[in-house]
Scaffold this motif. Sequence first.
Motif, PDB file in Angstrom:
ATOM      1  N   TRP A   1       0.819  -1.213   0.000  1.00 14.30           N
ATOM      2  CA  TRP A   1       0.000   0.000   0.000  1.00 14.30           C
ATOM      3  C   TRP A   1       0.858   1.271   0.000  1.00 14.30           C
ATOM      4  N   ILE A   2       2.063   1.200   0.570  1.00 13.88           N
ATOM      5  CA  ILE A   2       2.919   2.391   0.585  1.00 13.88           C
ATOM      6  C   ILE A   2       3.367   2.717  -0.838  1.00 13.88           C
ATOM      7  N   ALA A   3       3.794   1.709  -1.581  1.00 14.90           N
ATOM      8  CA  ALA A   3       4.177   1.936  -2.982  1.00 14.90           C
ATOM      9  C   ALA A   3       2.985   2.437  -3.785  1.00 14.90           C
ATOM     10  N   GLY A   4       1.811   1.877  -3.528  1.00 12.38           N
ATOM     11  CA  GLY A   4       0.603   2.341  -4.214  1.00 12.38           C
ATOM     12  C   GLY A   4       0.299   3.795  -3.904  1.00 12.38           C
ATOM     13  N   LEU A   5       0.476   4.175  -2.647  1.00 12.93           N
ATOM     14  CA  LEU A   5       0.276   5.567  -2.248  1.00 12.93           C
ATOM     15  C   LEU A   5       1.282   6.489  -2.941  1.00 12.93           C
ATOM     16  N   VAL A   6       2.520   6.046  -3.066  1.00 10.49           N
ATOM     17  CA  VAL A   6       3.552   6.840  -3.747  1.00 10.49           C
ATOM     18  C   VAL A   6       3.204   7.000  -5.222  1.00 10.49           C
ATOM     19  N   ILE A   7       2.787   5.944  -5.864  1.00 15.02           N
ATOM     20  CA  ILE A   7       2.411   6.032  -7.283  1.00 15.02           C
ATOM     21  C   ILE A   7       1.223   6.975  -7.454  1.00 15.02           C
ATOM     22  N   GLY A   8       0.237   6.866  -6.570  1.00 19.36           N
ATOM     23  CA  GLY A   8      -0.889   7.804  -6.610  1.00 19.36           C
ATOM     24  C   GLY A   8      -0.433   9.229  -6.367  1.00 19.36           C
ATOM     25  N   GLY A   9       0.521   9.411  -5.454  1.00 14.25           N
ATOM     26  CA  GLY A   9       1.069  10.743  -5.183  1.00 14.25           C
ATOM     27  C   GLY A   9       1.798  11.325  -6.376  1.00 14.25           C
ATOM     28  N   ILE A  10       2.501  10.483  -7.113  1.00 11.54           N
ATOM     29  CA  ILE A  10       3.174  10.953  -8.327  1.00 11.54           C
ATOM     30  C   ILE A  10       2.141  11.432  -9.337  1.00 11.54           C
ATOM     31  N   ALA A  11       1.088  10.648  -9.535  1.00 11.55           N
ATOM     32  CA  ALA A  11       0.036  11.045 -10.465  1.00 11.55           C
ATOM     33  C   ALA A  11      -0.613  12.360 -10.032  1.00 11.55           C
ATOM     34  N   LEU A  12      -0.888  12.492  -8.735  1.00 13.91           N
ATOM     35  CA  LEU A  12      -1.466  13.717  -8.199  1.00 13.91           C
ATOM     36  C   LEU A  12      -0.522  14.901  -8.405  1.00 13.91           C
ATOM     37  N   SER A  13       0.764  14.694  -8.162  1.00  9.62           N
ATOM     38  CA  SER A  13       1.759  15.753  -8.345  1.00  9.62           C
ATOM     39  C   SER A  13       1.776  16.260  -9.790  1.00  9.62           C
ATOM     40  N   LEU A  14       1.790  15.337 -10.719  1.00  3.89           N
ATOM     41  CA  LEU A  14       1.848  15.720 -12.136  1.00  3.89           C
ATOM     42  C   LEU A  14       0.567  16.432 -12.570  1.00  3.89           C
ATOM     43  N   ALA A  15      -0.577  15.946 -12.101  1.00  5.27           N
ATOM     44  CA  ALA A  15      -1.843  16.609 -12.441  1.00  5.27           C
ATOM     45  C   ALA A  15      -1.904  18.007 -11.824  1.00  5.27           C
ATOM     46  N   TYR A  16      -1.506  18.121 -10.568  1.00  6.53           N
ATOM     47  CA  TYR A  16      -1.511  19.427  -9.897  1.00  6.53           C
ATOM     48  C   TYR A  16      -0.575  20.403 -10.608  1.00  6.53           C
ATOM     49  N   ALA A  17       0.609  19.936 -10.972  1.00  5.66           N
ATOM     50  CA  ALA A  17       1.564  20.806 -11.668  1.00  5.66           C
ATOM     51  C   ALA A  17       1.001  21.261 -13.020  1.00  5.66           C
ATOM     52  N   ALA A  18       0.281  20.388 -13.683  1.00  9.03           N
ATOM     53  CA  ALA A  18      -0.301  20.756 -14.982  1.00  9.03           C
ATOM     54  C   ALA A  18      -1.398  21.807 -14.838  1.00  9.03           C
ATOM     55  N   LEU A  19      -2.093  21.797 -13.701  1.00  9.03           N
ATOM     56  CA  LEU A  19      -3.232  22.699 -13.494  1.00  9.03           C
ATOM     57  C   LEU A  19      -2.958  23.855 -12.538  1.00  9.03           C
ATOM     58  N   ARG A  20      -1.826  23.861 -11.870  1.00  8.83           N
ATOM     59  CA  ARG A  20      -1.570  24.764 -10.743  1.00  8.83           C
ATOM     60  C   ARG A  20      -1.920  26.222 -11.006  1.00  8.83           C
ATOM     61  N   ARG A  21      -1.441  26.785 -12.068  1.00 14.10           N
ATOM     62  CA  ARG A  21      -1.649  28.221 -12.287  1.00 14.10           C
ATOM     63  C   ARG A  21      -3.095  28.542 -12.670  1.00 14.10           C
ATOM     64  N   ARG A  22      -3.849  27.536 -13.050  1.00 13.40           N
ATOM     65  CA  ARG A  22      -5.258  27.750 -13.406  1.00 13.40           C
ATOM     66  C   ARG A  22      -6.194  27.595 -12.210  1.00 13.40           C
ATOM     67  N   LEU A  23      -5.670  27.125 -11.076  1.00 16.10           N
ATOM     68  CA  LEU A  23      -6.511  26.822  -9.919  1.00 16.10           C
ATOM     69  C   LEU A  23      -6.895  28.047  -9.091  1.00 16.10           C
ATOM     70  N   ILE A  24      -6.115  29.100  -9.115  1.00 19.94           N
ATOM     71  CA  ILE A  24      -6.328  30.261  -8.241  1.00 19.94           C
ATOM     72  C   ILE A  24      -7.733  30.844  -8.372  1.00 19.94           C
ATOM     73  N   PRO A  25      -8.265  31.052  -9.567  1.00 19.06           N
ATOM     74  CA  PRO A  25      -9.621  31.608  -9.654  1.00 19.06           C
ATOM     75  C   PRO A  25     -10.695  30.714  -9.033  1.00 19.06           C
ATOM     76  N   TRP A  26     -10.415  29.454  -8.836  1.00 21.87           N
ATOM     77  CA  TRP A  26     -11.398  28.529  -8.281  1.00 21.87           C
ATOM     78  C   TRP A  26     -11.366  28.477  -6.763  1.00 21.87           C
ATOM     79  N   LEU A  27     -10.368  29.098  -6.138  1.00 29.60           N
ATOM     80  CA  LEU A  27     -10.228  29.020  -4.687  1.00 29.60           C
ATOM     81  C   LEU A  27     -11.299  29.840  -3.978  1.00 29.60           C
ATOM     82  N   PRO A  28     -11.755  29.370  -2.825  1.00 35.68           N
ATOM     83  CA  PRO A  28     -12.684  30.191  -2.034  1.00 35.68           C
ATOM     84  C   PRO A  28     -11.943  31.427  -1.499  1.00 35.68           C
ATOM     85  N   ASP A  29     -12.679  32.488  -1.282  1.00 33.31           N
ATOM     86  CA  ASP A  29     -12.076  33.750  -0.842  1.00 33.31           C
ATOM     87  C   ASP A  29     -11.293  33.618   0.452  1.00 33.31           C
ATOM     88  N   TRP A  30     -11.735  32.786   1.389  1.00 39.00           N
ATOM     89  CA  TRP A  30     -11.063  32.672   2.685  1.00 39.00           C
ATOM     90  C   TRP A  30      -9.673  32.071   2.566  1.00 39.00           C
TER      91      TRP A  30
END
Length: 183
Positions: free
Chosen positions: A152-181
Amino acid sequence: MATTHVFAGLAVVAPVAAVYPEFGTALAVGAILGGLAPDFDLVAVHRRTFHFPLLGGAVALPAVGLTVLVPSSLTAALAAVAVAAWVHAASDALGGGPEMDPWNDRTERAVYDHVRGRWIRPRRWIRYDGAPEDAALAVALAIPALLVFDGWIAGLVIGGIALSLAYAALRRRLIPWLPDWLE
Protein backbone atom coordinates in the motif's frame (compact mmCIF):
# COMPACT_ATOMS: atom_id res chain seq x y z
CA MET A 1 3.69 20.66 -3.07
CA ALA A 2 2.55 18.55 -0.18
CA THR A 3 3.52 15.47 -2.17
CA THR A 4 7.07 16.76 -2.59
CA HIS A 5 7.35 17.12 1.19
CA VAL A 6 5.95 13.63 1.73
CA PHE A 7 8.36 12.15 -0.83
CA ALA A 8 11.27 14.01 0.80
CA GLY A 9 10.35 12.47 4.15
CA LEU A 10 10.08 9.03 2.58
CA ALA A 11 13.44 9.52 0.82
CA VAL A 12 15.06 10.30 4.18
CA VAL A 13 13.69 7.18 5.89
CA ALA A 14 14.02 4.80 2.92
CA PRO A 15 17.68 3.89 3.61
CA VAL A 16 16.85 3.16 7.25
CA ALA A 17 13.86 1.05 6.22
CA ALA A 18 16.06 -0.86 3.78
CA VAL A 19 18.45 -1.80 6.60
CA TYR A 20 15.73 -2.32 9.24
CA PRO A 21 12.69 -3.58 7.31
CA GLU A 22 10.88 -4.49 10.53
CA PHE A 23 10.42 -0.72 11.07
CA GLY A 24 9.56 0.04 7.43
CA THR A 25 5.85 0.65 7.84
CA ALA A 26 6.32 2.74 10.98
CA LEU A 27 8.99 4.83 9.27
CA ALA A 28 6.85 5.34 6.17
CA VAL A 29 3.74 6.31 8.13
CA GLY A 30 5.79 8.70 10.26
CA ALA A 31 7.44 10.25 7.20
CA ILE A 32 4.09 10.74 5.48
CA LEU A 33 2.53 12.36 8.55
CA GLY A 34 5.60 14.51 9.21
CA GLY A 35 5.76 15.58 5.58
CA LEU A 36 2.17 16.78 5.73
CA ALA A 37 1.93 18.10 9.31
CA PRO A 38 3.49 21.57 8.95
CA ASP A 39 0.93 22.53 6.31
CA PHE A 40 -1.91 22.11 8.78
CA ASP A 41 -1.22 25.78 9.46
CA LEU A 42 -2.87 26.73 6.15
CA VAL A 43 -5.86 27.83 8.24
CA ALA A 44 -3.66 29.89 10.59
CA VAL A 45 -0.51 31.84 9.65
CA HIS A 46 0.86 29.60 6.92
CA ARG A 47 4.54 28.73 7.22
CA ARG A 48 4.70 30.25 10.69
CA THR A 49 2.32 28.45 13.03
CA PHE A 50 3.50 24.84 12.50
CA HIS A 51 6.74 25.42 10.58
CA PHE A 52 9.96 25.29 12.60
CA PRO A 53 12.92 25.38 10.20
CA LEU A 54 15.51 25.73 12.98
CA LEU A 55 13.72 24.59 16.14
CA GLY A 56 12.59 21.43 14.36
CA GLY A 57 16.10 20.07 14.77
CA ALA A 58 15.79 20.39 18.54
CA VAL A 59 12.97 17.84 18.35
CA ALA A 60 14.18 15.70 15.44
CA LEU A 61 17.70 14.97 16.67
CA PRO A 62 16.68 13.74 20.16
CA ALA A 63 13.88 11.71 18.56
CA VAL A 64 16.41 9.97 16.33
CA GLY A 65 18.67 9.46 19.34
CA LEU A 66 15.81 7.90 21.29
CA THR A 67 15.12 5.54 18.41
CA VAL A 68 18.76 4.46 18.35
CA LEU A 69 18.70 3.83 22.11
CA VAL A 70 15.21 2.30 22.27
CA PRO A 71 14.41 0.92 18.83
CA SER A 72 10.73 0.19 18.34
CA SER A 73 8.02 0.88 15.81
CA LEU A 74 6.74 3.71 17.99
CA THR A 75 10.08 5.47 18.41
CA ALA A 76 10.87 4.98 14.71
CA ALA A 77 7.54 6.50 13.70
CA LEU A 78 7.96 9.45 16.07
CA ALA A 79 11.48 10.09 14.79
CA ALA A 80 10.26 9.93 11.20
CA VAL A 81 7.47 12.42 11.96
CA ALA A 82 9.93 14.82 13.59
CA VAL A 83 12.58 14.55 10.88
CA ALA A 84 10.12 14.83 7.97
CA ALA A 85 8.40 17.85 9.56
CA TRP A 86 11.78 19.51 10.09
CA VAL A 87 12.86 18.81 6.50
CA HIS A 88 9.52 20.18 5.29
CA ALA A 89 9.83 23.43 7.25
CA ALA A 90 13.48 23.99 6.37
CA SER A 91 12.96 23.24 2.68
CA ASP A 92 10.14 25.78 2.34
CA ALA A 93 12.84 28.47 2.25
CA LEU A 94 14.02 27.00 -1.06
CA GLY A 95 10.75 27.81 -2.78
CA GLY A 96 8.57 30.86 -3.26
CA GLY A 97 6.43 32.62 -0.70
CA PRO A 98 3.36 31.19 1.04
CA GLU A 99 0.81 33.16 -0.98
CA MET A 100 -1.56 31.38 -3.34
CA ASP A 101 0.05 32.94 -6.44
CA PRO A 102 3.77 33.11 -5.55
CA TRP A 103 4.83 33.37 -9.19
CA ASN A 104 4.06 37.06 -8.79
CA ASP A 105 6.89 37.29 -6.20
CA ARG A 106 4.67 39.39 -3.95
CA THR A 107 6.44 38.66 -0.69
CA GLU A 108 9.92 38.12 0.67
CA ARG A 109 8.61 35.76 3.36
CA ALA A 110 9.20 32.05 2.82
CA VAL A 111 9.08 30.53 6.31
CA TYR A 112 9.22 31.97 9.81
CA ASP A 113 12.35 31.56 11.91
CA HIS A 114 11.13 31.33 15.51
CA VAL A 115 14.69 31.49 16.85
CA ARG A 116 15.47 34.89 15.35
CA GLY A 117 11.88 36.12 15.31
CA ARG A 118 11.83 36.96 11.60
CA TRP A 119 10.88 35.57 8.23
CA ILE A 120 13.45 33.75 6.07
CA ARG A 121 13.42 35.04 2.52
CA PRO A 122 12.41 32.71 -0.32
CA ARG A 123 15.25 31.39 -2.47
CA ARG A 124 12.89 30.47 -5.32
CA TRP A 125 14.92 27.47 -6.47
CA ILE A 126 11.48 25.97 -6.83
CA ARG A 127 9.56 29.00 -8.08
CA TYR A 128 6.22 28.00 -6.54
CA ASP A 129 4.43 24.87 -5.39
CA GLY A 130 3.31 22.97 -8.43
CA ALA A 131 5.92 24.52 -10.72
CA PRO A 132 7.36 22.13 -13.32
CA GLU A 133 10.59 21.87 -11.32
CA ASP A 134 8.55 20.99 -8.23
CA ALA A 135 6.91 18.12 -10.12
CA ALA A 136 10.31 16.91 -11.33
CA LEU A 137 11.70 17.05 -7.79
CA ALA A 138 8.67 15.19 -6.45
CA VAL A 139 9.15 12.37 -8.95
CA ALA A 140 12.89 12.18 -8.19
CA LEU A 141 12.26 12.11 -4.43
CA ALA A 142 9.66 9.36 -4.88
CA ILE A 143 12.18 6.95 -6.41
CA PRO A 144 13.84 5.81 -3.13
CA ALA A 145 10.41 5.05 -1.67
CA LEU A 146 9.47 3.01 -4.73
CA LEU A 147 12.72 1.05 -4.44
CA VAL A 148 12.31 0.27 -0.73
CA PHE A 149 8.61 0.11 0.07
CA ASP A 150 5.98 -2.14 -1.44
CA GLY A 151 2.29 -2.85 -0.97
CA TRP A 152 0.00 0.00 0.00
CA ILE A 153 2.92 2.39 0.59
CA ALA A 154 4.18 1.94 -2.98
CA GLY A 155 0.60 2.34 -4.21
CA LEU A 156 0.28 5.57 -2.25
CA VAL A 157 3.55 6.84 -3.75
CA ILE A 158 2.41 6.03 -7.28
CA GLY A 159 -0.89 7.80 -6.61
CA GLY A 160 1.07 10.74 -5.18
CA ILE A 161 3.17 10.95 -8.33
CA ALA A 162 0.04 11.05 -10.47
CA LEU A 163 -1.47 13.72 -8.20
CA SER A 164 1.76 15.75 -8.34
CA LEU A 165 1.85 15.72 -12.14
CA ALA A 166 -1.84 16.61 -12.44
CA TYR A 167 -1.51 19.43 -9.90
CA ALA A 168 1.56 20.81 -11.67
CA ALA A 169 -0.30 20.76 -14.98
CA LEU A 170 -3.23 22.70 -13.49
CA ARG A 171 -1.57 24.76 -10.74
CA ARG A 172 -1.65 28.22 -12.29
CA ARG A 173 -5.26 27.75 -13.41
CA LEU A 174 -6.51 26.82 -9.92
CA ILE A 175 -6.33 30.26 -8.24
CA PRO A 176 -9.62 31.61 -9.65
CA TRP A 177 -11.40 28.53 -8.28
CA LEU A 178 -10.23 29.02 -4.69
CA PRO A 179 -12.68 30.19 -2.03
CA ASP A 180 -12.08 33.75 -0.84
CA TRP A 181 -11.06 32.67 2.69
CA LEU A 182 -8.02 30.83 1.28
CA GLU A 183 -6.61 33.79 -0.63
